[in-house]
Design an enzyme around this catalytic site. Sequence first.
Site, PDB file in Angstrom:
ATOM      1  N   ASP A 144     -48.868 -12.511  63.194  1.00 52.02           N
ATOM      2  CA  ASP A 144     -48.787 -13.019  64.642  1.00 52.02           C
ATOM      3  C   ASP A 144     -47.495 -14.238  64.543  1.00 52.02           C
ATOM      4  O   ASP A 144     -47.271 -14.704  63.662  1.00 52.02           O
ATOM      5  CB  ASP A 144     -49.942 -13.409  65.091  1.00 52.02           C
ATOM      6  CG  ASP A 144     -50.649 -14.789  64.491  1.00 52.02           C
ATOM      7  OD1 ASP A 144     -50.562 -14.692  63.057  1.00 52.02           O
ATOM      8  OD2 ASP A 144     -51.164 -15.608  64.951  1.00 52.02           O
ATOM      9  N   GLU A 209     -53.085 -16.184  62.664  1.00 51.29           N
ATOM     10  CA  GLU A 209     -52.782 -17.587  61.972  1.00 51.29           C
ATOM     11  C   GLU A 209     -52.349 -18.513  62.882  1.00 51.29           C
ATOM     12  O   GLU A 209     -52.904 -19.796  62.997  1.00 51.29           O
ATOM     13  CB  GLU A 209     -51.855 -17.163  61.233  1.00 51.29           C
ATOM     14  CG  GLU A 209     -51.428 -18.585  60.066  1.00 51.29           C
ATOM     15  CD  GLU A 209     -50.786 -19.718  60.557  1.00 51.29           C
ATOM     16  OE1 GLU A 209     -50.798 -20.994  60.171  1.00 51.29           O
ATOM     17  OE2 GLU A 209     -49.916 -19.627  61.630  1.00 51.29           O
TER      18      GLU A 209
HETATM   19 ZN   LIG Z   1     -46.695 -19.571  60.227  1.00 51.06          ZN
END
Ligand SMILES: [Zn+2]
Length: 522
Positions: A144, A209
């Site tokens: 992501d 993340e």
């Molecule tokens: Zn990163």
Amino acid sequence: MTNSGPKFKILKCLKIIISSLFITVLLLFTVASIRTFSLDVNVGLQLAQWEKTSNISLVVDEHQRDELLRNFKEAIRIPTVSFTETDINTTALLEFDKLLRKAFSTVFSSILVRHELVANYSHLFWVQGSQPDLVPYMLLAHIDVVPASESDGWEAPPFSAEELDGFIYGRGTIDDKSPVMGILQALEYLLKKGYAPRRGFYIGLGHDEEVSGYKGAMNIVSVLKQRGVQLSFVLDEGLAILDGVISGLEGPAALIGISEKGSATVKLSVSMVPGHSSMPPRESSIGILAAAVKRLEDNPMPRLFGHGPERGTFEHLAHKFKLPMKFIMSNLWLFSSLLGRVLERKPDTNAFVRTTTAVTMFNAGVKVNVIPSLAEAYVNLRIHSSQTLQEVLDLVQSIVGDQRVKMELVSGFDPLPISSNDEKSFGFQIIKKTVLDNFPTVTVAPGICIGNTDSRHFRDLTSDIYRFAPVWFKPGDAQRFHGINERISKKNYEELVVFYFSLIQNCDIEKLPEPHSSVHEL
Ligand SMILES: [Zn+2]
Ligand SMILES: *[C@@H]1O[C@H](CO)[C@@H](O)[C@H](O)[C@H]1NC(C)=O
Ligand SMILES: *[C@@H]1O[C@H](CO)[C@@H](O)[C@H](O)[C@H]1NC(C)=O
Ligand SMILES: *[C@@H]1O[C@H](CO)[C@@H](O)[C@H](O)[C@H]1NC(C)=O
């Protein structure tokens, strides 16, 4: 003529004090000088006598170059954006899954590789080793990205992967799709060349993340825990190769993150009885809270430079500075407080000196003629390695020093433990060797991440977590990270593929060569 009056005694005493001071300074200076030059001698001794395990080499040809860049650009064009914890582009994540299967068909079909989806969108790969007694390691990266909008002033649209002057532009080119694609591309080429690892390893690709990794990384960790997996080390994103970024340093430096700062988000609030603005109380909720916030800004957390891993960074790099900086940095036992005072003057270096305090939100009031009942502020602190979350909370409370200000911890965690980084440290030395094999002019040093990564969730699986990718950062590049014009050069992306290609083979070593007799400590 002799003089034995009281005046003479004082003089004599002074003389003794001055000469002993002089001797002390001289002694300190001598020890300091020896350290300054002895650190020089130590560098570069360690690479001899490694068992040769990188038997397959990768010289990227024209066809492979086209292929690896095409795959990378396709990855950049898929907008795998995490907006908030509950708002992620799942359509894009599914598209990304398809791309991986198409681009890395050998990885997905090899009998050595077991692939599984975790939490629907994250990927976990297990690559089986031929020697099960060797403790596996793990490579991490995340799919992501943070949002990006062309209207912010990008030179090329953020999901276009357009080429300008040898650079590929786009959100995720650095953070973190170059490792995502680089690791799998390297494995694809290794498997195509008939490679079978001795040491088994995992690859984990998280999908959230940028919004804390609570689904991706945390579920990958629980899957591995259920299977009783222990890891020799984990390598994730984090630090990079800094080229011309540290002023005064000669040549580029590869900093391998051995820890991360901790973090705390604290909500401060003041509530009062609401009232009409025609009869205001002497103090409003806004005034009380504003004063508390001001006290936090006026009283920064204590200066701790030299008490955490930042000290090792400076000591490792010292020999690459000119005098007098070389002298000062080789002797932080003497100068850390002085250097801390210099570094705290700029926000980017102040981050290494202390727990930082940032007031990020302030909300109060609803109407021009109503005394607000509630005022709220959010403070985000990044915790220095030598403090704990609790210590920082206690300090915030005492600096605020007002019973009327309510304090609440929204989220927070301690600084991450410090991973080993000496001559016996398997992960650190493997990463260091791979950097030096690929980039011989670089100085390698341990470093500290001031941001956080998915790897912090892996604490229970290993004591050695490293944060590094061989991305070249030049002056100004740090602002591209989560900012506009994020980019990577085509050459650098190719270097990443070659880096992971050799890293995986370097990990096949059974154990590190015996360290040379150490002249390190004086
Ligand atoms: Zn990163
Ligand atoms: C690499 O080659 C050397 C010598 O040819 C051999 O001894 C070693 O086992 C090989 N290593 C691997 C990992 O295949
Ligand atoms: C989500 O991803 C899809 C497919 O990749 C894309 O078409 C769409 O515009 C994205 N949505 C947002 C809000 O970015
Ligand atoms: C995965 O998808 C299923 C079905 O759409 C859903 O019920 C489940 O909650 C998802 N799991 C996670 C961890 O998001």
